[in-house]
Design a protein around this motif. Structure first.
Motif, PDB file in Angstrom:
ATOM      1  N   VAL A  37       0.838  -1.203   0.000  1.00 11.05           N
ATOM      2  CA  VAL A  37       0.000   0.000   0.000  1.00 11.05           C
ATOM      3  C   VAL A  37       0.872   1.251   0.000  1.00 11.05           C
ATOM      4  O   VAL A  37       0.600   2.208  -0.724  1.00 11.05           O
ATOM      5  N   LEU A  38       1.935   1.234   0.780  1.00  8.33           N
ATOM      6  CA  LEU A  38       2.830   2.399   0.831  1.00  8.33           C
ATOM      7  C   LEU A  38       3.573   2.574  -0.483  1.00  8.33           C
ATOM      8  O   LEU A  38       3.785   3.701  -0.948  1.00  8.33           O
ATOM      9  N   GLN A  39       3.976   1.463  -1.094  1.00  6.33           N
ATOM     10  CA  GLN A  39       4.708   1.541  -2.363  1.00  6.33           C
ATOM     11  C   GLN A  39       3.812   1.982  -3.521  1.00  6.33           C
ATOM     12  O   GLN A  39       4.296   2.533  -4.501  1.00  6.33           O
ATOM     13  N   GLN A  40       2.529   1.773  -3.415  1.00  7.34           N
ATOM     14  CA  GLN A  40       1.603   2.147  -4.483  1.00  7.34           C
ATOM     15  C   GLN A  40       1.195   3.616  -4.424  1.00  7.34           C
ATOM     16  O   GLN A  40       0.672   4.147  -5.404  1.00  7.34           O
ATOM     17  N   ASP A  41       1.440   4.256  -3.305  1.00  4.71           N
ATOM     18  CA  ASP A  41       1.075   5.664  -3.171  1.00  4.71           C
ATOM     19  C   ASP A  41       2.182   6.539  -3.742  1.00  4.71           C
ATOM     20  O   ASP A  41       3.333   6.437  -3.325  1.00  4.71           O
ATOM     21  N   LYS A  42       1.822   7.421  -4.693  1.00  3.84           N
ATOM     22  CA  LYS A  42       2.839   8.229  -5.375  1.00  3.84           C
ATOM     23  C   LYS A  42       3.571   9.184  -4.432  1.00  3.84           C
ATOM     24  O   LYS A  42       4.736   9.500  -4.664  1.00  3.84           O
ATOM     25  N   ASP A  43       2.925   9.629  -3.368  1.00  4.09           N
ATOM     26  CA  ASP A  43       3.576  10.545  -2.429  1.00  4.09           C
ATOM     27  C   ASP A  43       4.505   9.820  -1.456  1.00  4.09           C
ATOM     28  O   ASP A  43       5.412  10.431  -0.890  1.00  4.09           O
ATOM     29  N   LEU A  44       4.273   8.534  -1.251  1.00  2.00           N
ATOM     30  CA  LEU A  44       5.014   7.798  -0.219  1.00  2.00           C
ATOM     31  C   LEU A  44       6.048   6.818  -0.768  1.00  2.00           C
ATOM     32  O   LEU A  44       6.960   6.428  -0.052  1.00  2.00           O
ATOM     33  N   GLN A  45       5.933   6.441  -2.030  1.00  2.00           N
ATOM     34  CA  GLN A  45       6.773   5.366  -2.548  1.00  2.00           C
ATOM     35  C   GLN A  45       8.270   5.685  -2.526  1.00  2.00           C
ATOM     36  O   GLN A  45       9.088   4.777  -2.407  1.00  2.00           O
ATOM     37  N   ALA A  46       8.634   6.938  -2.577  1.00  2.00           N
ATOM     38  CA  ALA A  46      10.058   7.289  -2.563  1.00  2.00           C
ATOM     39  C   ALA A  46      10.609   7.477  -1.148  1.00  2.00           C
ATOM     40  O   ALA A  46      11.821   7.616  -0.972  1.00  2.00           O
ATOM     41  N   ALA A  61       3.666  11.546   6.963  1.00  2.00           N
ATOM     42  CA  ALA A  61       3.773  10.484   7.969  1.00  2.00           C
ATOM     43  C   ALA A  61       2.378  10.012   8.373  1.00  2.00           C
ATOM     44  O   ALA A  61       2.113   8.805   8.454  1.00  2.00           O
ATOM     45  N   GLN A  62       1.472  10.953   8.566  1.00  2.00           N
ATOM     46  CA  GLN A  62       0.106  10.607   8.948  1.00  2.00           C
ATOM     47  C   GLN A  62      -0.614   9.866   7.822  1.00  2.00           C
ATOM     48  O   GLN A  62      -1.383   8.945   8.060  1.00  2.00           O
ATOM     49  N   LYS A  63      -0.338  10.270   6.589  1.00  2.00           N
ATOM     50  CA  LYS A  63      -0.937   9.588   5.443  1.00  2.00           C
ATOM     51  C   LYS A  63      -0.495   8.124   5.409  1.00  2.00           C
ATOM     52  O   LYS A  63      -1.309   7.226   5.173  1.00  2.00           O
ATOM     53  N   ALA A  64       0.779   7.887   5.666  1.00  3.58           N
ATOM     54  CA  ALA A  64       1.303   6.516   5.684  1.00  3.58           C
ATOM     55  C   ALA A  64       0.618   5.692   6.765  1.00  3.58           C
ATOM     56  O   ALA A  64       0.197   4.552   6.522  1.00  3.58           O
ATOM     57  N   ILE A  65       0.475   6.261   7.930  1.00  7.29           N
ATOM     58  CA  ILE A  65      -0.159   5.546   9.042  1.00  7.29           C
ATOM     59  C   ILE A  65      -1.617   5.233   8.700  1.00  7.29           C
ATOM     60  O   ILE A  65      -2.089   4.111   8.926  1.00  7.29           O
ATOM     61  N   LYS A  66      -2.339   6.191   8.141  1.00  9.61           N
ATOM     62  CA  LYS A  66      -3.751   5.963   7.807  1.00  9.61           C
ATOM     63  C   LYS A  66      -3.907   4.884   6.733  1.00  9.61           C
ATOM     64  O   LYS A  66      -4.829   4.074   6.798  1.00  9.61           O
ATOM     65  N   LEU A  67      -3.018   4.875   5.748  1.00  9.88           N
ATOM     66  CA  LEU A  67      -3.093   3.845   4.709  1.00  9.88           C
ATOM     67  C   LEU A  67      -2.854   2.456   5.296  1.00  9.88           C
ATOM     68  O   LEU A  67      -3.541   1.496   4.954  1.00  9.88           O
ATOM     69  N   VAL A  68      -1.883   2.358   6.187  1.00  6.82           N
ATOM     70  CA  VAL A  68      -1.592   1.063   6.807  1.00  6.82           C
ATOM     71  C   VAL A  68      -2.744   0.628   7.711  1.00  6.82           C
ATOM     72  O   VAL A  68      -3.115  -0.547   7.742  1.00  6.82           O
ATOM     73  N   LYS A 104      -4.678  -4.499  13.202  1.00  9.90           N
ATOM     74  CA  LYS A 104      -5.430  -4.171  14.420  1.00  9.90           C
ATOM     75  C   LYS A 104      -4.874  -2.912  15.088  1.00  9.90           C
ATOM     76  O   LYS A 104      -5.587  -2.153  15.698  1.00  9.90           O
ATOM     77  N   GLU A 105      -3.562  -2.723  14.935  1.00 10.78           N
ATOM     78  CA  GLU A 105      -2.905  -1.578  15.577  1.00 10.78           C
ATOM     79  C   GLU A 105      -1.684  -1.200  14.744  1.00 10.78           C
ATOM     80  O   GLU A 105      -1.010  -2.074  14.191  1.00 10.78           O
ATOM     81  N   VAL A 106      -1.403   0.099  14.659  1.00 10.50           N
ATOM     82  CA  VAL A 106      -0.217   0.569  13.959  1.00 10.50           C
ATOM     83  C   VAL A 106       0.637   1.348  14.953  1.00 10.50           C
ATOM     84  O   VAL A 106       0.155   2.273  15.601  1.00 10.50           O
ATOM     85  N   ARG A 107       1.893   0.947  15.039  1.00 10.71           N
ATOM     86  CA  ARG A 107       2.841   1.690  15.872  1.00 10.71           C
ATOM     87  C   ARG A 107       3.655   2.606  14.957  1.00 10.71           C
ATOM     88  O   ARG A 107       4.342   2.156  14.058  1.00 10.71           O
ATOM     89  N   ASN A 108       3.517   3.880  15.213  1.00 15.18           N
ATOM     90  CA  ASN A 108       4.157   4.897  14.372  1.00 15.18           C
ATOM     91  C   ASN A 108       5.550   5.206  14.903  1.00 15.18           C
ATOM     92  O   ASN A 108       5.708   5.793  15.969  1.00 15.18           O
ATOM     93  N   GLU A 109       6.561   4.789  14.140  1.00 12.30           N
ATOM     94  CA  GLU A 109       7.948   5.113  14.476  1.00 12.30           C
ATOM     95  C   GLU A 109       8.587   5.911  13.329  1.00 12.30           C
ATOM     96  O   GLU A 109       9.773   5.758  13.039  1.00 12.30           O
ATOM     97  N   ILE A 110       7.786   6.742  12.700  1.00 13.49           N
ATOM     98  CA  ILE A 110       8.266   7.584  11.590  1.00 13.49           C
ATOM     99  C   ILE A 110       8.810   8.894  12.170  1.00 13.49           C
ATOM    100  O   ILE A 110       8.118   9.562  12.940  1.00 13.49           O
ATOM    101  N   LYS A 111      10.021   9.225  11.772  1.00 13.55           N
ATOM    102  CA  LYS A 111      10.629  10.482  12.193  1.00 13.55           C
ATOM    103  C   LYS A 111      10.318  11.544  11.138  1.00 13.55           C
ATOM    104  O   LYS A 111      10.478  11.303   9.950  1.00 13.55           O
ATOM    105  N   VAL A 112       9.844  12.674  11.589  1.00 14.43           N
ATOM    106  CA  VAL A 112       9.497  13.757  10.680  1.00 14.43           C
ATOM    107  C   VAL A 112      10.618  14.779  10.656  1.00 14.43           C
ATOM    108  O   VAL A 112      11.142  15.182  11.680  1.00 14.43           O
ATOM    109  N   GLY A 113      10.956  15.198   9.434  1.00 11.68           N
ATOM    110  CA  GLY A 113      11.967  16.250   9.315  1.00 11.68           C
ATOM    111  C   GLY A 113      13.075  15.946   8.373  1.00 11.68           C
ATOM    112  O   GLY A 113      13.325  15.005   7.792  1.00 11.68           O
TER     113      GLY A 113
END
Length: 112
Positions: free
Chosen positions: A55-64, A89-96, A103-112
């Motif tokens: 799902v993340l690889q198919q999104d044009k904003d997130l694949q790179a 980062a939020q878009k990635a979490i929502k897609l997952v 059932k649950e997503v743990r967000n360990e994405i660093k922004v910046g």
């Protein structure tokens, strides 16, 4: 009267024997051994993880973006990496989160 009592006892004995035979003929309930249940859960978690990564690889904003997806157990998915903005980062979490089986997503994405 003694004959009717004997007849009832014989009838009851025959019914009990027939019931026992039918229970013996029934297969055991479908219960999986613990190892099999664990293997199925792991396979399910691997499939969920693969779908989440896809799902993340198919999104044009997130694949790179350098994002990785891993799973723990029971539908818990961990998303790691970095994103240039909180919105991505939020878009990635929502897609997952929308992936079936998550059932649950743990967000360990660093922004910046």
């Amino acid at each position: 009267m003694h004959t009717s009592t004997l007849t009832r006892l014989l009838s009851a004995a025959l019914m009990a024997t027939a019931a026992s035979a039918s229970f013996a003929a029934d297969p055991e309930p479908a219960t999986a051994p613990a190892d099999q249940v664990v293997a199925q859960a792991q396979t399910g978690d691997a499939a969920v993880t693969s779908q989440a990564a896809a799902v993340l690889q198919q999104d044009k904003d997130l694949q790179a973006l350098p994002l990785t997806v891993s799973s723990t157990t029971a539908g818990v998915v961990v998303v790691k990496g970095s994103a240039p903005s909180a919105e991505l980062a939020q878009k990635a979490i929502k897609l997952v989160q929308a992936v079936p089986g998550v059932k649950e997503v743990r967000n360990e994405i660093k922004v910046g």
